[in-house]
Design a protein around this motif. Sequence first.
Motif, mmCIF file in Angstrom:
data_model
loop_
_atom_site.group_PDB
_atom_site.id
_atom_site.type_symbol
_atom_site.label_atom_id
_atom_site.label_comp_id
_atom_site.label_asym_id
_atom_site.label_seq_id
_atom_site.Cartn_x
_atom_site.Cartn_y
_atom_site.Cartn_z
ATOM 1 N N ALA A 228 -7.171 -6.497 2.139
ATOM 2 C CA ALA A 228 -5.761 -6.807 2.409
ATOM 3 C C ALA A 228 -4.954 -6.775 1.101
ATOM 4 O O ALA A 228 -3.847 -6.229 1.058
ATOM 5 C CB ALA A 228 -5.642 -8.173 3.083
ATOM 6 N N PHE A 229 -5.513 -7.341 0.029
ATOM 7 C CA PHE A 229 -4.796 -7.332 -1.253
ATOM 8 C C PHE A 229 -4.625 -5.897 -1.778
ATOM 9 O O PHE A 229 -3.578 -5.547 -2.314
ATOM 10 C CB PHE A 229 -5.542 -8.183 -2.295
ATOM 11 N N LEU A 230 -5.668 -5.089 -1.619
ATOM 12 C CA LEU A 230 -5.586 -3.704 -2.111
ATOM 13 C C LEU A 230 -4.547 -2.924 -1.308
ATOM 14 O O LEU A 230 -3.706 -2.210 -1.871
ATOM 15 C CB LEU A 230 -6.956 -3.028 -2.012
ATOM 16 N N ALA A 231 -4.591 -3.071 0.020
ATOM 17 C CA ALA A 231 -3.634 -2.356 0.868
ATOM 18 C C ALA A 231 -2.211 -2.844 0.572
ATOM 19 O O ALA A 231 -1.260 -2.059 0.536
ATOM 20 C CB ALA A 231 -3.981 -2.570 2.344
ATOM 21 N N GLN A 232 -2.099 -4.134 0.336
ATOM 22 C CA GLN A 232 -0.781 -4.713 0.045
ATOM 23 C C GLN A 232 -0.199 -4.110 -1.232
ATOM 24 O O GLN A 232 1.000 -3.855 -1.327
ATOM 25 C CB GLN A 232 -0.925 -6.222 -0.111
ATOM 26 N N ARG A 233 -1.052 -3.876 -2.211
ATOM 27 C CA ARG A 233 -0.583 -3.279 -3.472
ATOM 28 C C ARG A 233 0.011 -1.908 -3.211
ATOM 29 O O ARG A 233 1.049 -1.543 -3.766
ATOM 30 C CB ARG A 233 -1.761 -3.140 -4.439
ATOM 31 N N ILE A 234 -0.665 -1.130 -2.354
ATOM 32 C CA ILE A 234 -0.163 0.224 -2.071
ATOM 33 C C ILE A 234 1.157 0.135 -1.300
ATOM 34 O O ILE A 234 2.125 0.829 -1.622
ATOM 35 C CB ILE A 234 -1.205 1.055 -1.292
ATOM 36 N N SER A 235 1.202 -0.752 -0.306
ATOM 37 C CA SER A 235 2.471 -0.893 0.432
ATOM 38 C C SER A 235 3.578 -1.386 -0.497
ATOM 39 O O SER A 235 4.733 -0.984 -0.359
ATOM 40 C CB SER A 235 2.303 -1.841 1.621
ATOM 41 N N SER A 236 3.231 -2.247 -1.436
ATOM 42 C CA SER A 236 4.257 -2.757 -2.371
ATOM 43 C C SER A 236 4.807 -1.630 -3.231
ATOM 44 O O SER A 236 6.030 -1.484 -3.371
ATOM 45 C CB SER A 236 3.662 -3.851 -3.263
ATOM 46 N N ILE A 237 3.907 -0.813 -3.799
ATOM 47 C CA ILE A 237 4.405 0.260 -4.669
ATOM 48 C C ILE A 237 5.115 1.330 -3.814
ATOM 49 O O ILE A 237 6.096 1.941 -4.249
ATOM 50 C CB ILE A 237 3.289 0.866 -5.563
ATOM 51 N N ASN A 238 4.654 1.513 -2.578
ATOM 52 C CA ASN A 238 5.341 2.467 -1.703
ATOM 53 C C ASN A 238 6.743 1.982 -1.351
ATOM 54 O O ASN A 238 7.672 2.783 -1.227
ATOM 55 C CB ASN A 238 4.515 2.732 -0.436
ATOM 56 N N SER A 239 6.893 0.672 -1.206
ATOM 57 C CA SER A 239 8.249 0.157 -0.940
ATOM 58 C C SER A 239 9.144 0.429 -2.155
ATOM 59 O O SER A 239 10.320 0.764 -2.012
ATOM 60 C CB SER A 239 8.204 -1.337 -0.607
ATOM 61 N N LYS A 267 -4.339 -0.636 -12.048
ATOM 62 C CA LYS A 267 -5.034 0.114 -10.992
ATOM 63 C C LYS A 267 -4.355 -0.043 -9.631
ATOM 64 O O LYS A 267 -3.701 -1.034 -9.361
ATOM 65 C CB LYS A 267 -6.472 -0.374 -10.881
ATOM 66 N N PHE A 268 -4.594 0.975 -8.786
ATOM 67 C CA PHE A 268 -4.145 0.919 -7.394
ATOM 68 C C PHE A 268 -2.631 0.774 -7.271
ATOM 69 O O PHE A 268 -2.137 0.020 -6.440
ATOM 70 C CB PHE A 268 -4.853 -0.241 -6.673
ATOM 71 N N LEU A 269 -1.928 1.498 -8.124
ATOM 72 C CA LEU A 269 -0.468 1.454 -8.065
ATOM 73 C C LEU A 269 0.107 2.860 -7.916
ATOM 74 O O LEU A 269 1.231 3.111 -8.334
ATOM 75 C CB LEU A 269 0.091 0.806 -9.343
ATOM 76 N N VAL A 270 -0.689 3.761 -7.344
ATOM 77 C CA VAL A 270 -0.182 5.117 -7.176
ATOM 78 C C VAL A 270 0.533 5.214 -5.829
ATOM 79 O O VAL A 270 -0.104 5.157 -4.769
ATOM 80 C CB VAL A 270 -1.330 6.156 -7.252
ATOM 81 N N ALA A 271 1.859 5.362 -5.908
ATOM 82 C CA ALA A 271 2.618 5.509 -4.658
ATOM 83 C C ALA A 271 2.170 6.794 -3.969
ATOM 84 O O ALA A 271 1.848 7.784 -4.618
ATOM 85 C CB ALA A 271 4.108 5.562 -4.957
#
Length: 491
Positions: A228-239, A267-271
Amino acid sequence: MSEAVKIKNICCIGAGYVGGPTCAVIALKCPDITVKVVDLSKERIDQWNSNNLPIFEPGLDDIVKECRGRNLFFSTNIDAAIHEADLVFICVNTPTKSYGLGKSRAPDLKYIESAARRIADISTSNKIVVEKSTVPVKAAESIMEILNSNHKPGVQFQVLSNPEFLAEGTAINDLLNPDRVLIGGEETPEGRNAIESLSNIYSRWVARQKIVATNTWSSELSKLAANAFLAQRISSINSMSAICEATGADVAEVAHAIGLDSRIGPKFLVASVGFGGSCFQKDVLNLVYLSECLNLPQVAAYWNQVIEMNEYQKRRFVDNIVHALFNTVCDKKITIFGFAFKKDTADTRESPSITICKYLIDECAQISIYDPQVDPEQMLHLNTHTHKYTHTGIDIEKYIKIYKSPYEAAKKAHAIVICTEWDEFKTLDYERIYSSMCQPAHIFDGRQLLDHKYLIDIGFRVEAIGKNLSKSHTGKPFSSVEGPKAKRPKW
Ligand SMILES: NC(=O)c1ccc[n+]([C@@H]2O[C@H](COP(=O)([O-])OP(=O)(O)OC[C@H]3O[C@@H](n4cnc5c(N)ncnc54)[C@H](O)[C@@H]3O)[C@@H](O)[C@H]2O)c1
Ligand SMILES: O=c1ccn([C@@H]2O[C@H](COP(=O)(O)OP(=O)(O)O[C@H]3O[C@H](CO)[C@@H](O)[C@H](O)[C@H]3O)[C@@H](O)[C@H]2O)c(=O)[nH]1
């Protein structure tokens, strides 16, 4: 189990993306342990026993070649493997339920239950049963109840939670060098002994301080929480990517700048065009459902937003394609580069490419797809088992063509859409591609993969997630696809 048992025989139920690679690495590192990986699917087992493994995973072939037939075996003889084992890994699938209570959110635990029942039926000696599949909190309790209600006299079980954190494409490295190994068990002497037995396997190649013991429920929840935290990071950077496109900020620069804060990390911040894969959506939905069942609606809504943002990102991307192509893609050839959910895997489960193709087919586009690894049949049917597409009944085969060459796929196309970040897409001859395409030729980079300036110099109209390249061509920012032009913020 009065002391830690020395494990000599392991059975792994489920020869999938987790069971296969995990057991291959255990067999490699523990030549004195016999590891049998079993599955209901004869086809899958036959592939594991062939030179054409069912999974494309860098480094896997060499390990399987070294261990198979020595101390690593793949078989459909599930009962025999359970019977001989001291320790049984449950690595079966836990997909999102497609029916009944909790449909589209709760994980389907029928495969877990049937594996547990089989273990109970077959076992005539004590066993440590290890839940490696991703499950809701308290699933181990259900497994224990099934085992204890059905076991033979005198047979004892210990159930451990040992979630797997490998990511596809890097599975072998993740297994050989894990950030941590998590083992949850009962807080009893027997539970601690079982944890010790399993720790003794991993400690052959993982430093002891990286093997973390917790209670069972913490271990089960930690797996859902990590995803959930990893997916949240991607959704955050995508927002953030949406804000970048509307303002001229560059999401790669923003990600770099915030990632330098050691509390955030790089890490894990690639939109991207959105996260895919078999785990993130399923596990976040699992958490949402769990929260709802625990009467925690605010918690459920919080995590559900991670999924909503992911859907929004995919929709936004396609809307932009349609608008940039003069508001119609009907009968236009659109070329999809990449169908796997990420590079270095042939897995297409929940791949964003599927959603993007479906949206484009809704617009009557003609889709051509190129992916260096994915099975053409899967692409032709958009990973469904039918050629009819959902509620519309559209015959998708009429709209999709699969190509073996990226150059052929792009010929006479109006646009190329980068959906997967395969390295080979970076080095294609884009001048050759440009001259073979309909003009004006567009590229939509959903992975921030390509050299946009170079492509613009060739003549392409380029749009990329999280960037506003409009000054170079149409003058229309990416986000204007929302309809009315995005308002300039007032400072
Ligand atoms: N794929 C990943 O990268 C990954 C990573 C970490 C955790 N997980 C979790 O691990 C679990 C397995 O995932 P996967 O991707 O390997 O799934 P998968 O679908 O690739 O493999 C599961 C296998 O289990 C077999 N199976 C189901 N029920 C069975 C039974 N009763 N007896 C014998 N075989 C049975 C299926 O035939 C299938 O081959 C899931 O819970 C998943 O969430 C997956
Ligand atoms: O910065 C990033 C990182 C990833 N992704 C996308 O996110 C998805 C998932 O990627 P990744 O997490 O690398 O692959 P998975 O194999 O799905 O692995 C995740 O899911 C597994 C199954 O639970 C866990 O074991 C892993 O720890 C967890 O990373 C893919 O579509 C990626 O393209 C992005 O868009 N931006």
